[in-house]
Design a protein around this motif. Sequence first.
Motif, PDB file in Angstrom:
ATOM      1  N   LEU A   1      -0.613  11.683   7.642  1.00 28.29           N
ATOM      2  CA  LEU A   1      -1.958  11.254   8.336  1.00 28.29           C
ATOM      3  C   LEU A   1      -1.809   9.740   8.540  1.00 28.29           C
ATOM      4  O   LEU A   1      -1.989   8.907   9.625  1.00 28.29           O
ATOM      5  CB  LEU A   1      -2.870  11.372   7.904  1.00 28.29           C
ATOM      6  N   PHE A   2      -1.196   9.355   7.211  1.00 28.39           N
ATOM      7  CA  PHE A   2      -0.402   7.596   7.362  1.00 28.39           C
ATOM      8  C   PHE A   2       0.490   7.250   8.124  1.00 28.39           C
ATOM      9  O   PHE A   2       0.251   5.907   8.799  1.00 28.39           O
ATOM     10  CB  PHE A   2      -0.384   7.607   5.883  1.00 28.39           C
TER      11      PHE A   2
ATOM     12  N   TRP B   1      -9.548  20.809   7.495  1.00 32.32           N
ATOM     13  CA  TRP B   1     -10.192  20.258   6.090  1.00 32.32           C
ATOM     14  C   TRP B   1     -11.931  20.347   6.169  1.00 32.32           C
ATOM     15  O   TRP B   1     -12.365  20.430   5.209  1.00 32.32           O
ATOM     16  CB  TRP B   1      -9.923  18.801   5.753  1.00 32.32           C
TER      17      TRP B   1
ATOM     18  N   ALA C   1      -0.616   7.145  11.976  1.00 32.79           N
ATOM     19  CA  ALA C   1      -1.597   5.833  12.255  1.00 32.79           C
ATOM     20  C   ALA C   1      -0.980   4.634  12.207  1.00 32.79           C
ATOM     21  O   ALA C   1      -0.927   4.018  13.215  1.00 32.79           O
ATOM     22  CB  ALA C   1      -2.526   5.795  10.603  1.00 32.79           C
TER      23      ALA C   1
ATOM     24  N   ILE D   1      -7.914   6.719  -7.799  1.00 34.32           N
ATOM     25  CA  ILE D   1      -7.731   8.045  -6.649  1.00 34.32           C
ATOM     26  C   ILE D   1      -6.761   9.507  -7.546  1.00 34.32           C
ATOM     27  O   ILE D   1      -7.584  10.272  -6.886  1.00 34.32           O
ATOM     28  CB  ILE D   1      -7.238   7.581  -5.521  1.00 34.32           C
ATOM     29  N   TYR D   2      -5.481   9.247  -7.236  1.00 32.49           N
ATOM     30  CA  TYR D   2      -4.899   9.933  -7.921  1.00 32.49           C
ATOM     31  C   TYR D   2      -5.200  10.396  -9.264  1.00 32.49           C
ATOM     32  O   TYR D   2      -5.247  11.943  -9.776  1.00 32.49           O
ATOM     33  CB  TYR D   2      -3.450   9.680  -8.028  1.00 32.49           C
TER      34      TYR D   2
ATOM     35  N   MET E   1      -1.178  14.104   3.363  1.00 30.57           N
ATOM     36  CA  MET E   1      -1.800  12.725   3.449  1.00 30.57           C
ATOM     37  C   MET E   1      -0.063  12.090   4.242  1.00 30.57           C
ATOM     38  O   MET E   1      -0.966  11.277   4.845  1.00 30.57           O
ATOM     39  CB  MET E   1      -2.401  12.416   2.900  1.00 30.57           C
TER      40      MET E   1
ATOM     41  N   PRO F   1       0.132  23.824  -5.936  1.00 29.33           N
ATOM     42  CA  PRO F   1      -0.079  23.949  -4.763  1.00 29.33           C
ATOM     43  C   PRO F   1      -1.279  23.220  -4.100  1.00 29.33           C
ATOM     44  O   PRO F   1      -1.159  22.609  -2.834  1.00 29.33           O
ATOM     45  CB  PRO F   1      -0.659  25.992  -4.251  1.00 29.33           C
ATOM     46  N   PHE F   2      -2.333  22.875  -4.510  1.00 28.98           N
ATOM     47  CA  PHE F   2      -3.669  21.794  -3.706  1.00 28.98           C
ATOM     48  C   PHE F   2      -2.702  21.050  -3.770  1.00 28.98           C
ATOM     49  O   PHE F   2      -2.707  20.035  -2.978  1.00 28.98           O
ATOM     50  CB  PHE F   2      -4.696  21.807  -5.412  1.00 28.98           C
TER      51      PHE F   2
ATOM     52  N   CYS G   1      -4.775   3.377  -5.859  1.00 25.77           N
ATOM     53  CA  CYS G   1      -4.314   4.613  -5.928  1.00 25.77           C
ATOM     54  C   CYS G   1      -3.785   5.054  -7.079  1.00 25.77           C
ATOM     55  O   CYS G   1      -4.483   6.746  -7.068  1.00 25.77           O
ATOM     56  CB  CYS G   1      -2.666   4.694  -5.634  1.00 25.77           C
TER      57      CYS G   1
ATOM     58  N   VAL H   1       1.553   4.481  -2.643  1.00 26.50           N
ATOM     59  CA  VAL H   1       1.234   5.484  -2.635  1.00 26.50           C
ATOM     60  C   VAL H   1       2.071   6.573  -3.141  1.00 26.50           C
ATOM     61  O   VAL H   1       1.506   7.460  -4.161  1.00 26.50           O
ATOM     62  CB  VAL H   1       0.380   5.583  -1.297  1.00 26.50           C
TER      63      VAL H   1
ATOM     64  N   PHE I   1       0.704  -1.045   0.211  1.00 25.32           N
ATOM     65  CA  PHE I   1       0.118  -0.196   0.128  1.00 25.32           C
ATOM     66  C   PHE I   1       1.298   1.020  -0.142  1.00 25.32           C
ATOM     67  O   PHE I   1       0.536   2.162  -0.859  1.00 25.32           O
ATOM     68  CB  PHE I   1      -0.163   0.474   0.940  1.00 25.32           C
TER      69      PHE I   1
ATOM     70  N   LEU J   1      -2.155  18.384  -0.673  1.00 26.38           N
ATOM     71  CA  LEU J   1      -3.369  17.513  -0.238  1.00 26.38           C
ATOM     72  C   LEU J   1      -1.846  16.049   0.108  1.00 26.38           C
ATOM     73  O   LEU J   1      -2.009  15.531   0.877  1.00 26.38           O
ATOM     74  CB  LEU J   1      -4.351  17.013  -1.177  1.00 26.38           C
TER      75      LEU J   1
ATOM     76  N   GLY K   1     -11.452  10.264  -5.386  1.00 30.59           N
ATOM     77  CA  GLY K   1     -10.651  10.711  -5.924  1.00 30.59           C
ATOM     78  C   GLY K   1     -10.616  11.407  -6.265  1.00 30.59           C
ATOM     79  O   GLY K   1     -10.827  12.931  -5.968  1.00 30.59           O
ATOM     80  N   VAL K   2      -9.003  12.622  -7.444  1.00 28.45           N
ATOM     81  CA  VAL K   2      -8.625  13.752  -7.134  1.00 28.45           C
ATOM     82  C   VAL K   2      -9.902  14.113  -8.685  1.00 28.45           C
ATOM     83  O   VAL K   2      -9.898  13.249  -9.350  1.00 28.45           O
ATOM     84  CB  VAL K   2      -7.496  14.111  -7.607  1.00 28.45           C
TER      85      VAL K   2
END
Lengths: 70, 772
Positions: free
Chosen positions: B504-505, B556, B508, B437-438, B501, B492-493, B434, B380, B376, B497, B479-480
Motif C-alpha cells: 500500500l505504501f 481487510w 501510494a 504502532i508496532y 502495508m 504469520p499475522f 511507528c 517503518v 517516515f 500485515l 496499533g498492534v
Amino acid sequence: MGFLITTLIFIVTGVIASLLVRICCNRGPSGNLFHLTLVITATVCCWMMWAIVYLAQMKPLIVPILSEGE
Amino acid sequence: MEFFDNLPAMDLMRSEKMTFVQLIIPFESAHRAISYLGELGLLQFRDLNDDKSPFQRTFVNQVKRCGEMSRKLRFFKDQINKASLLPLTHPTLQPDIDLEELETQLAEHETELVEMNANGEKLRQTYNELLEFKMVLQKAGGFLVSAQSHKVTEDRELEENLYLNNDYIERASLLEQEMQPGPSNQAGLRFISGIICKSKILRFERMLFRATRGNMFFNQAPAEEYVMDPVLAEKVLSRLSELEATLDAGIRHRNTALNSIGSHLKKWTDMVRKEKAVYDTLNMLNFDVTKKCLVGEGWCPIFAKPQIQEVLQRATFDSNSQVGIIFHVMDAVESPPTYFRTNKFTHAFQEIVDAYGVARYQEANPVVYTVITYPFLFAVMFGDWGHGICLLLGALILIARERRLGSQKLGSFMELAFGGRYVILLMAVFSIYCGLIYNEFFSVPFHIFGLSAYKCRDSTCSDARTTGLIKYRDTYPFGVDPSWRGNRSELPFLNSLKMKMSILFGVAQMNLGIILSYFNARFFASSLDIRYQFVPQMIFFNSLFGYLALLILIKWCTGSQADLYHVMIYMFLSPTDDIGDNQLLWAQRPLQILLLLLAIVAVPWMLFPKPLILRKIHIERFQGRTYGLLGTSEMDLDSELGSARQRHEEFNFSEVLVHQMIHAIEFVLGAVSNTASYLRLWALSLAHSELSTVFYEKVLLLAWGFDNILIRLAGLAVFAFATAFILLMMETLSAFLHALRLHWVEFMGKFYFADGYKFRPFSFASLPEEDD
C-alpha cells in the motif's frame, strides 16, 4: 465506528498542527505553503500507517495461539 | 486545475529563477568590484577564457605571487606546528595591510626563519660532536689502565677529523692523539678512540684486523657513564654548557619570532586566499584592451539583481572611478544552473536528493515530499519506540551543541552525523510513532491504549495453545494488539500485515511520483507529455497495482478468505474463468477483464504516439509552414527545455523512438519490480523486530533469571552493547540506506530528470579551507 472517529481525530490534529505552524513560523505565502505541505504529508503518512494496522485487525483471519510456556 | 495555478509558488518546489547577466567593468574598479561580489556571493561567473592555458591569462603574475605567498604561509604553519606552539588567536585589531606590503613582510620573515633554522642546525651539530667527544674521553680513560698516561695528558690536543660521512649516526669520529714517545712506547704504539654505531662494530673490527695485519688490540664498551679524565674533561664540559646556552637562546629567539608570526597567520592566510580567488575570477573575464575595461558574463538569481547593482555602485564609489559599471541582462543559449535557497533544516535533505542528481532548472524538487516521507519510511523499517527514544536523545544532543560543533573540525563520521542532525531528529520522532504502532519497546509490548481485544474462549484457557484466543471486543484502538507478542501465530499475522502495508505504501508513493510528473509537464507546457505519457502511465499502473491495493483493502474490511495471489495471477493467466471462492467484489470478473484490457492498451499508448507526433511537428516546421491552429506552440520541439545541450536542428526519428521505447519498457517492467521492491519495508522491520526480541529474551531475560548479581550485570552490559552497536548503529545505517534507495529509484525514477548543474557562485564563504 472506532475507525471513523479516530480518522476524524487525525484530521483535527492535522488542522491544529498547520495552524500552530502558521502562527509560530509565518514566513510569507510561499514559505507558508511549504510548511502546510509538510504538515499535510506528515498527517497523511501517520494516518495511513494507523489505518492500515487498524483495518488489518478488524476482522482477523487468524487468532493468537499461545506458545508453550506462556 | 486553475486552483493549482492560483496558489503562490511554493518555497522549495522549483529552483530560483536565474538570469544571465553581463558586466562591463572599468579596469581601475575591477579588483574592488570582484572582491565585493565575492563577499556577496550570488553571482556565478562564466569562464570566457576557457581556451587559454593558465599561462596565457591576463593576471597570471598576480596568481603566481599569491601562490608564492601561500607557500610561505604554509611553511610558517609547518614551523609553528613543529615547534609545538599553540596558534594564538588575537582579535585582529591591526590595520589592514596592502598586498605588496604583505609580500615583503612575508619574504623578510621567511629569510629570517630560514637563517635561524640553519644556525640552529649548525649549533646542534657542534653540540652533538662535543657530546660524542665527551663520551669517547670517558671510555678511553677506562681503557688506558697503564700508568704512563699522566705525562701524556698535557699534550693531548683536540683534533677532530675524518668524518666518514655527514650523517650523525654513522659518523665515527676518530681523534688522533699523538703520544710523546715515553719509555714504554719505543715500539711506536698508537691508540685511536672514537664512537661507532653498534651494528657496525663487527665489520669495523674485521676491517681493522685486515688493515693492521692482526697487529691491533680492539676494545669496545657501550656508551655509559664511566670514570673520566678530569682536566681535559673540564674543557669539554665548559664548551658543552656554552653551546647548550647558545642553543637555548636560539630556540627562544625563534619561538618569539614564530609567535609573532602566528598571531597574524590566520588573517594573512585568509587575505591571500581571497586575493588568489579574486585574481582567478579576474582571469575569467575578457580583457578588452581597446576599451580599457573588463567584460564578464555570468548567472545570478533574479532576486539578487538589486543587491548586485548596489554592490557594484559601492565599488565604483570606493575606487574613485569616473565611469560606472555596466550591468545588464542578456539572453542565454544554455540552460541556467539550479539554485535552491535552503536553510539549515532543509539543507541536509537537499544534499540527499542532490547526491542522486541535481535537479533540472525549475523542475519539481522531490525534497518537498522527501523531508517527511524519507524519515517516515525509515521509521517503518525501524519501528521501536525504545530505540527511537535513544535516537532522539542523540539527535537532541547534536542539535543542542550545534554552535560549538559547527566551528570545530570533526572526524568524517561525526561530520556526517552532525550534518544530518535534523534528518536524525525527524527519523527518531517518526520511529517513536511507528514503535507505538508496532507496539514494541525494545521488543516488549505494552497495554498503553487499553485492554487487549483477545481473551481465552473459556475460563480454563484449556485450548489457548491449540485453537487460540478469540476476539471479543472492538479492535485495539491504536496499533498492534499486545496479545500477539510471543505467540505461535504472531509471525504469520505480522508478515501478512507488513507485506500488505508495504504494497500500500509503495502504490501510494509511486502514484505521487507519477502525479509529480504531471505537474512537471504542466509547468513546462508540454501537453504531449501529459496526453501520451502521464495518462497511459496512470492507467497502466493503477489498473494493475491500484486494483491490487483496492483488493487488499476490501479483504481487510470484509474479512473474506480470498487468496489475493490466486486472484492476481489468474487475472492474467485466464481472465475469463470463474472466480469462485475468491470473489471480493460484485462483478469482479468483467471488471478484471476491463482492467486487463486497459493495461494492454496503455502500453502502445505510451510507446508510439509521442515520437510520431514529434516527427510530424518537425516536418511541418522544417518545411516552413505556419504552425497549426491548436496550441502547436505547446508541442514545440523546445519541450526539450532545460536540457543543457544546444538545440539541434536535426531530428533523428529512430533515436527518439528508441528513447521512448526504453522509457516505456522501463515503466512497464518497473511497475512490477518497483512494487515488489517496497517489500523491503516488511523485510527490514521483521529483521529489526526479531533481532531485538532475541537480544531481549536470550540475553537480558536469561541473565536476569539467575540470582547472581554479577551475571545480571554482565547480561545487562551485553544487552546494552548489542543494542547500541547492532540495533542502533547497524540497523540505523541499513534502514537509512534502504529508505534512500526507495526514494532514489522507485520514487524519483517516475518523474525526476536530474540533468541540471548546481549554482556555484563566486563567494569567499565557500572557498575551500587549506588543509591542516
